[in-house]
Enzyme design. Structure first.
Site, PDB file in Angstrom:
ATOM      1  N   ARG A 265      16.499  37.749  12.023  1.00 48.67           N
ATOM      2  CA  ARG A 265      17.440  37.636  10.910  1.00 48.67           C
ATOM      3  C   ARG A 265      17.078  38.705   9.886  1.00 48.67           C
ATOM      4  NH1 ARG A 265      21.420  36.315   8.240  1.00 48.67           N
ATOM      5  NH2 ARG A 265      22.203  34.211   7.909  1.00 48.67           N
ATOM      6  N   LYS A 266      17.835  38.762   8.783  1.00 52.34           N
ATOM      7  CA  LYS A 266      17.487  39.733   7.745  1.00 52.34           C
ATOM      8  C   LYS A 266      16.054  39.475   7.261  1.00 52.34           C
ATOM      9  CE  LYS A 266      19.983  37.034   4.294  1.00 52.34           C
ATOM     10  NZ  LYS A 266      21.163  37.038   3.439  1.00 52.34           N
TER      11      LYS A 266
ATOM     12  N   GLY B 258      29.539  33.911  -5.149  1.00 54.94           N
ATOM     13  CA  GLY B 258      30.817  33.474  -4.580  1.00 54.94           C
ATOM     14  C   GLY B 258      30.684  32.558  -3.388  1.00 54.94           C
TER      15      GLY B 258
ATOM     16  N   CYS C  98      23.674  36.156  -2.826  1.00 57.32           N
ATOM     17  CA  CYS C  98      23.270  37.551  -3.061  1.00 57.32           C
ATOM     18  C   CYS C  98      23.021  37.793  -4.549  1.00 57.32           C
ATOM     19  CB  CYS C  98      24.344  38.504  -2.553  1.00 57.32           C
ATOM     20  SG  CYS C  98      24.774  38.231  -0.843  1.00 57.32           S
TER      21      CYS C  98
END
Ligand code: SF4
Length: 518
Positions: free
Chosen positions: A179-180, A435, A440
């Site tokens: 994953r990241k 959002g 992030c």
């Protein structure tokens, strides 16, 4: 010798893992020139996600074929040629939009596949790259934006960050992580790089070894936000500056080979650390690195959340760095060019991005400061912003992001401007808007975190944008995530609700009392 992808035999691995076994993410770099010639329609849909390895996401709506591009900027530090190049790309291809991210990177929007080869060429000429900016790979290495000039740094991390960045750039040994994977290397004693929310974070420490005091690092592992946030835990190790690369490679290898590859929502390093615990993980690291000393003395003294407004002396006598506010991290290409001109005229042309989505102009001599501050650009990009606009952070939101539930950047800006007119406070209140749960915009560490959702309006019974409110996040003293208040607020009523909430804070607090200690 190629490493063994033992997970290839596991039939429970997720669909992304299966795709990554067919095509390594970095291979997309070879394919892009051909796709640029043949056009967006020629790109197979199953390859769309692989563009992330080249720092490219399809922006919303995907079918229109416009890309968002993220450029890696280790520690957020850019020289003059790099700033001018980035501004030129935004101007020529990205409709003039230049966004600074919470990981000190820069993002463009509205790029077409035909534009990408020229953009890559321009970036290469000035030593910049998009490899690893997105995807299941080592992301932009965040660090101290004041590295090398910082009176609060234990040591200059610039060469260390560069060495680690170059080790992982275009490295096929580490281009298929579960994953990241987010790394932070900073020796700023005020935690300017938000260590605890990274997968791996090197933080300043000292230890007496053989009678001598050595300046180096502690290492934290397993932090990360999203819907199941974790704060990184410190391993019982002391790392000398020359060992940072070796330790980062060891941790990354363990993540690659032991990290989970089944449910994508549980693949980050934080889940492996949560299951193994720091002691078992440390023992595994030592198998790869050989013996390392145990922990020394932690030199993190405070948390400044990446804010540096105003004029401050550098560690070099007679020079100053100037901290500037970029509302919501968004600039126009013309503004960036003007900032580059000003930085080049009064400083050395550098511009440094902060994790707060703001900027620093360094190397301004004492006798130039007053003249610099008279420049027109500082009316908008302020050195002394109002309390709410100055401490508001926002993610990209529905304007471009496919995962977003609501609009964020413009909404956060309007709310912050409204609050600055309606509520006068004597301390900053950091408001972060996101959002969706991916966070992030790092809403978990905000004084007030606003997370977008949809809800049925009480008045119209239609689905409307709404927000959950979370309060009390900090990274002071090891850190604490903010907690959700009951209910959710229709976005129409959000400014008024926040105003009442903040007026209550203002009335009840002691002078200079911060939001977190309230
Ligand atoms: Fe998109 Fe969600 Fe990230 Fe915001 S937090 S940029 S909406 S993925």
């Amino acid at each position: 010798m190629a490493y063994e992808k033992h997970w290839a035999n596991n039939d429970k691995i997720n669909a992304t893992e299966k795709q990554k076994l067919k095509m390594d993410g970095l291979e997309i770099f070879q394919k892009i020139p051909e796709y640029a010639r043949s056009g967006f329609a020629s790109i197979p849909k199953e390859e769309w996600p692989m563009f992330k390895w080249a720092g490219l996401y399809l922006q919303r709506p995907r079918e229109e074929g416009y890309f968002m591009m993220r450029v890696c900027i280790p520690s957020g530090i850019l020289n003059y040629d790099q700033v001018v190049t980035l501004a030129g790309i935004a101007r020529d291809y990205g409709r003039g939009i230049y966004d600074i991210t919470t990981r000190q990177a820069v993002q463009f929007h509205w790029l077409r596949i035909e534009d990408i080869p020229d953009i890559f060429e321009r970036l290469k000429r000035v030593g910049l790259s998009t490899a690893g900016a997105c995807g299941d790979i080592t992301r932009n290495i965040v660090g101290n934006p004041l590295a090398g000039i910082d009176p609060d740094e234990l040591l200059d991390t610039t060469p260390i960050v560069r060495e680690v960045y170059e080790t992982f750039q275009h490295n096929p040994d580490f281009s298929n992580l579960p994953r990241k994977y987010k790394v932070s290397i900073s020796a700023n004693q005020k935690n300017a790089s938000n260590a605890e929310i990274n997968c791996v974070a090197f933080t300043p420490a000292v230890k007496t070894i053989d009678g001598e005091e050595v300046k180096g690092f502690h290492v934290k592992v397993g932090g990360g936000l999203s819907s199941r946030p974790y704060l990184a835990e410190t391993l019982d190790l002391f790392i000398r500056p020359e060992e940072v690369k070796k330790v980062t490679v060891a941790i990354t290898t363990i993540f690659r080979d032991y990290g989970y590859r089944e449910k994508r929502t549980r693949n980050r390093l934080k889940f492996l650390i949560a299951d193994w615990g720091p002691e078992r993980f440390k023992e595994k690291v030592l198998e790869y690195t050989g013996p390392l000393p145990t922990k020394g003395t932690d030199m993190l003294t405070d948390w400044n959340a990446g804010y540096f407004y105003g004029v401050h002396p550098q560690k070099q006598e007679g020079l100053n760095y100037i901290g500037l506010n970029v509302p919501m991290g968004r600039l126009t290409a013309d503004e960036v060019l003007e900032l580059a001109r000003v930085s080049n005229k009064y400083g050395n042309g550098e511009i440094r991005n902060c994790s707060s989505q703001n900027l620093v102009i360094p190397h301004v001599p004492d006798d130039q400061v007053e003249t610099l501050l008279q420049e027109e650009i500082f009316k908008r990009i302020s050195v002394d912003p109002p309390k709410f606009i100055g401490y508001a952070v926002s993610c990209t939101g529905i304007e471009y992001c496919n995962l977003a539930l609501v609009e964020t950047k413009e909404r956060m800006r309007k709310i912050a401007e409204f609050l600055d007119k309606q509520v006068e406070v004597d301390v900053p209140v950091r408001i972060h808007m996101v959002g969706c749960p991916n966070s992030c915009g790092q809403r978990q560490i905000a004084d007030i975190g606003l997370q977008g959702i949809k809800m049925k309006s009480k008045e119209t019974k239609e689905l409307v944008d709404a927000f959950e409110i979370h309060v009390g996040g900090t990274l002071k003293q090891g850190g604490e995530f903010n907690r959700k208040l009951k209910g959710k607020i229709d976005s129409q009523h959000l400014p008024a609700v926040l105003k009442q909430f903040l007026l209550h804070f203002k009335e009840q607090k002691q002078p200079e009392e911060s939001f977190h200690s309230f």
